[in-house]
Design a protein around this motif. Structure first.
Motif, PDB file in Angstrom:
ATOM      1  N   THR A 135       0.834  -1.196   0.000  1.00  0.00           N
ATOM      2  CA  THR A 135       0.000   0.000   0.000  1.00  0.00           C
ATOM      3  C   THR A 135       0.871   1.250   0.000  1.00  0.00           C
ATOM      4  O   THR A 135       2.020   1.209   0.437  1.00  0.00           O
ATOM      5  CB  THR A 135      -0.899   0.054   1.262  1.00  0.00           C
ATOM      6  N   VAL A 136       0.319   2.337  -0.525  1.00  0.00           N
ATOM      7  CA  VAL A 136       0.974   3.644  -0.436  1.00  0.00           C
ATOM      8  C   VAL A 136      -0.073   4.643   0.059  1.00  0.00           C
ATOM      9  O   VAL A 136      -1.271   4.345   0.027  1.00  0.00           O
ATOM     10  CB  VAL A 136       1.534   4.126  -1.801  1.00  0.00           C
ATOM     11  N   SER A 137       0.384   5.812   0.508  1.00  0.00           N
ATOM     12  CA  SER A 137      -0.570   6.826   0.953  1.00  0.00           C
ATOM     13  C   SER A 137      -0.894   7.749  -0.220  1.00  0.00           C
ATOM     14  O   SER A 137      -0.198   7.749  -1.236  1.00  0.00           O
ATOM     15  CB  SER A 137       0.026   7.646   2.097  1.00  0.00           C
ATOM     16  N   TYR A 138      -1.963   8.534  -0.055  1.00  0.00           N
ATOM     17  CA  TYR A 138      -2.306   9.503  -1.096  1.00  0.00           C
ATOM     18  C   TYR A 138      -1.144  10.466  -1.319  1.00  0.00           C
ATOM     19  O   TYR A 138      -0.871  10.900  -2.433  1.00  0.00           O
ATOM     20  CB  TYR A 138      -3.577  10.280  -0.706  1.00  0.00           C
ATOM     21  N   ARG A 139      -0.444  10.787  -0.231  1.00  0.00           N
ATOM     22  CA  ARG A 139       0.682  11.714  -0.340  1.00  0.00           C
ATOM     23  C   ARG A 139       1.808  11.098  -1.180  1.00  0.00           C
ATOM     24  O   ARG A 139       2.369  11.753  -2.048  1.00  0.00           O
ATOM     25  CB  ARG A 139       1.191  12.061   1.070  1.00  0.00           C
ATOM     26  N   ASP A 140       2.100   9.797  -0.940  1.00  0.00           N
ATOM     27  CA  ASP A 140       3.116   9.096  -1.745  1.00  0.00           C
ATOM     28  C   ASP A 140       2.744   9.139  -3.222  1.00  0.00           C
ATOM     29  O   ASP A 140       3.590   9.344  -4.091  1.00  0.00           O
ATOM     30  CB  ASP A 140       3.210   7.612  -1.360  1.00  0.00           C
ATOM     31  N   LEU A 141       1.455   8.934  -3.460  1.00  0.00           N
ATOM     32  CA  LEU A 141       0.985   8.868  -4.839  1.00  0.00           C
ATOM     33  C   LEU A 141       1.139  10.234  -5.515  1.00  0.00           C
ATOM     34  O   LEU A 141       1.570  10.324  -6.672  1.00  0.00           O
ATOM     35  CB  LEU A 141      -0.481   8.421  -4.854  1.00  0.00           C
ATOM     36  N   ALA A 142       0.801  11.303  -4.766  1.00  0.00           N
ATOM     37  CA  ALA A 142       0.946  12.663  -5.306  1.00  0.00           C
ATOM     38  C   ALA A 142       2.411  12.928  -5.633  1.00  0.00           C
ATOM     39  O   ALA A 142       2.738  13.500  -6.680  1.00  0.00           O
ATOM     40  CB  ALA A 142       0.413  13.687  -4.300  1.00  0.00           C
ATOM     41  N   ALA A 143       3.316  12.489  -4.744  1.00  0.00           N
ATOM     42  CA  ALA A 143       4.747  12.674  -4.989  1.00  0.00           C
ATOM     43  C   ALA A 143       5.181  11.870  -6.207  1.00  0.00           C
ATOM     44  O   ALA A 143       5.971  12.341  -7.034  1.00  0.00           O
ATOM     45  CB  ALA A 143       5.553  12.252  -3.757  1.00  0.00           C
TER      46      ALA A 143
END
Ligand SMILES: [Zn+2]
Length: 343
Positions: free
Chosen positions: A274-282
């Protein structure tokens, strides 16, 4: 169950319901109507499952109403719903009929384990797809030629998918059918070469997704199946039995450049992680666009294949999933388990 059904054994009333492929209708085991051929009968544990699989409740035995205990205040609403299952209901419509939306919601939740809105969505899709269930070539041919005897079904389908027989000359034809999975039935839509929609039938916004795709692809939807849908069905089945991690069926995900970037980034998240929304934005080079990334995640029309279920809150919470957080949880459990036992 078959024995109880054939004998009309009242002891099984409320234990299961019977659904008939050829008519698209489900009944109590004791229904007085003529018994269908056994090979066309499906059994479901609850009316909810039959509804979500696209069957309509029988008007004679009324399987949604447990013997005699449908409150009087609710009867007019149920009658209206059966009169026009394609209607979209809003809380205001309920209020106008002198009903409290909360009270209606509570009754459906208690009786059927779903909200009234989820129920009416299922009825809407059920009436649009009901007769596709039997895979009848006749239905499809009749639909394509605008044959009158199926007008009720055709109208329901058109109201949901926006097709009309005269639109069939337009460029892109999207075939739409259902598949079953351990987490409930899914709607699958594909052009002749690519998959464009894979969603749980009870998810909110499904109709909106369909409209969006129709616009983007300039497409007309018809009830049918093609090789892409069959291939998707087997890949999804392999995914659920833990033997498939990557999907190879060709897909199309119409959207803006930003949306395309987010959806490709989703496809790069490894199975079981899993990744966080923040990771995905980055990952898409827009670290400040966490919200926009979240919204785009929610617009994903290819559940499971574009794994938006692998994105979680920064605190590790399983927030927001179109198909319901319980499904997100099950999908992640399935992947983690499969990855643990066969790394
Ligand atoms: Zn019946």
């Amino acid at each position: 169950m078959m024995e109880a059904f054939l004998q009309g054994d009242a002891a099984f009333d409320g234990i299961f319901v019977t659904a008939v492929r050829t008519t698209g209708i489900f009944c109590r085991p004791t229904c007085p109507a003529k018994k269908p051929r056994p090979e066309n009968v499906h059994f479901y544990g609850t009316p909810r499952e039959a509804l979500l699989s696209g069957f309509r409740p029988c008007k004679r035995c009324r399987p949604l109403e447990a013997a005699g205990d449908t409150p009087d205040w609710l009867r007019p609403l149920l009658a209206d719903l059966e009169q026009d299952p394609t209607r979209r209901w809003r809380d205001d419509d309920l209020r106008q009929q002198g009903l409290s939306p909360e009270r209606v919601r509570r009754w459906f939740q208690t009786q059927h384990g779903m909200t009234f809105h989820a129920y009416s969505r299922a009825r809407r899709l059920g009436s649009a797809l009901g007769q596709v269930q039997d895979g009848s070539q006749v239905t499809r041919a009749a639909f394509a030629s605008g044959y009158g005897s199926l007008s009720g079904f055709q109208e329901a389908f058109q109201r949901y998918f926006g097709a009309s027989p005269t639109d069939l000359n337009r460029t892109t034809v999207v075939r739409v059918d259902r598949i079953t999975t351990p987490l409930g039935p899914m709607l699958v839509a594909a052009t002749d070469t690519r998959l464009c929609l894979l969603e749980f039938v009870d998810r909110r916004m499904l109709a909106t997704q369909v409209q969006r795709l129709r616009r983007h692809l300039d497409a007309v939807f018809v009830p049918d199946r093609n090789d892409i849908i069959t291939r998707t069905e087997s890949e999804v089945a392999e995914y659920f039995d833990g033997s498939r991690r990557d999907f190879t069926v060709p897909i199309v995900t119409p959207g803006t450049e930003f949306q395309q970037q987010v959806w490709s980034a989703l496809r790069r998240i490894p199975y079981g992680q899993t990744v966080s929304y923040r990771d995905l934005a980055a990952a898409v080079g827009r670290p400040a666009a966490v919200r926009a990334v979240g919204t785009t995640n929610g617009l994903n029309a290819l559940a499971i294949i574009v794994p938006c279920h692998r994105v979680i809150g920064a605190d590790g919470k399983l927030v927001g999933y179109g198909g319901g957080v319980w499904r997100k949880k099950r999908l992640l459990e399935l992947e983690i388990e499969a990855a643990t036992f066969a790394p």
